[in-house]
Design a protein around this motif. Structure first.
Motif, mmCIF file in Angstrom:
data_model
loop_
_atom_site.group_PDB
_atom_site.id
_atom_site.type_symbol
_atom_site.label_atom_id
_atom_site.label_comp_id
_atom_site.label_asym_id
_atom_site.label_seq_id
_atom_site.Cartn_x
_atom_site.Cartn_y
_atom_site.Cartn_z
ATOM 1 N N ALA A 18 21.469 68.802 56.380
ATOM 2 C CA ALA A 18 22.401 69.228 57.428
ATOM 3 C C ALA A 18 23.533 68.233 57.656
ATOM 4 N N LEU A 20 24.029 65.837 59.854
ATOM 5 C CA LEU A 20 24.472 65.799 61.246
ATOM 6 C C LEU A 20 25.085 64.441 61.572
ATOM 7 N N ALA A 76 23.384 71.156 66.958
ATOM 8 C CA ALA A 76 22.449 71.693 65.962
ATOM 9 C C ALA A 76 21.227 72.273 66.664
ATOM 10 N N ARG A 105 25.257 73.580 63.421
ATOM 11 C CA ARG A 105 24.337 73.795 62.300
ATOM 12 C C ARG A 105 22.989 74.334 62.777
ATOM 13 N N LEU A 107 19.212 74.540 61.395
ATOM 14 C CA LEU A 107 18.271 73.972 60.419
ATOM 15 C C LEU A 107 16.997 74.786 60.581
ATOM 16 N N PHE A 125 26.169 83.558 61.322
ATOM 17 C CA PHE A 125 26.007 82.312 60.570
ATOM 18 C C PHE A 125 26.478 82.490 59.134
ATOM 19 N N LEU A 128 24.711 77.803 54.179
ATOM 20 C CA LEU A 128 25.234 76.623 53.507
ATOM 21 C C LEU A 128 24.286 76.094 52.435
ATOM 22 N N ILE A 166 19.931 75.949 55.725
ATOM 23 C CA ILE A 166 20.937 75.311 56.560
ATOM 24 C C ILE A 166 22.061 76.327 56.683
ATOM 25 N N GLY A 168 25.671 77.489 59.110
ATOM 26 C CA GLY A 168 26.688 77.049 60.051
ATOM 27 C C GLY A 168 27.111 78.190 60.945
ATOM 28 N N LYS A 169 27.283 77.895 62.225
ATOM 29 C CA LYS A 169 27.813 78.898 63.145
ATOM 30 C C LYS A 169 29.290 79.069 62.845
ATOM 31 N N LEU A 176 33.915 77.911 59.041
ATOM 32 C CA LEU A 176 32.952 76.927 59.557
ATOM 33 C C LEU A 176 33.668 75.747 60.153
#
Length: 176
Positions: A18, A20, A76, A105, A107, A125, A128, A166, A168-169, A176
């Protein structure tokens, strides 16, 4: 017995993938005993956890399908083997989307009875990263049955697969 397939190593893999940023705010949906929450905090993340039946004082009691957190409150969301158990994966994904900041993100490692990518897309979403972890889930599930209980997943009906994802919003502009 690990609380989810792959245990803490699986959690670390999700976090690595991810990417982060340091100090990111993370919500564990289905936090259980709080192992992931403790790991997140030890790594410097601002982490909270929610579960219907928390097994730790660090985990907030509540239904993650209607979590008591504001829209866009997290960078996340992590969930391992909990969305399926909720009984409504689609609602869980929609709630995760609501809780995430734009570009946040998800997860996720969980059991699926349909292809995960269209399901993720329908909840806003973009996929990814995806790894089919079905052999690991089967090993976990049969070990749980052997030990007289499956703490993570109910007995499946139909063809299933277990995925590490994984996502992404999507931002309001569709990116993204």
């Amino acid at each position: 017995m690990k609380s989810h397939p792959g245990g803490i190593e699986h959690t670390r893999r999700l976090l690595e993938l991810a990417e982060l940023p340091a100090g990111a705010s993370v919500l564990d949906m289905g936090a259980g005993a709080g192992e992931t929450l403790a790991l997140l905090r030890s790594l410097g993340f601002a982490a909270e956890g929610i579960d219907l039946a928390p097994r730790s004082a660090e985990v907030e009691k509540g239904d993650f399908l209607c979590a008591p957190f504001p829209d866009g409150g997290f960078d996340a969301v992590i969930s391992q083997c909990a969305f399926f158990v909720s009984g409504d994966q689609r609602a869980a994904l929609r709630e995760a989307n609501r809780l995430l900041k734009s570009g946040g993100r998800l997860l996720l490692s969980d059991l699926f009875f349909e292809a995960p990518e269209p399901l993720l897309r329908s909840a806003g979403f973009s996929l990814l990263h995806a790894e089919d972890m079905t052999p690991l889930w089967r090993e976990y599930f049969f070990e749980a049955l052997w030990r007289d209980g499956a703490p993570c997943c109910a007995v499946p009906k139909g063809k299933s697969s277990y995925w590490l994802l994984i996502a992404g919003k999507e931002k309001q502009d569709g990116h993204l």
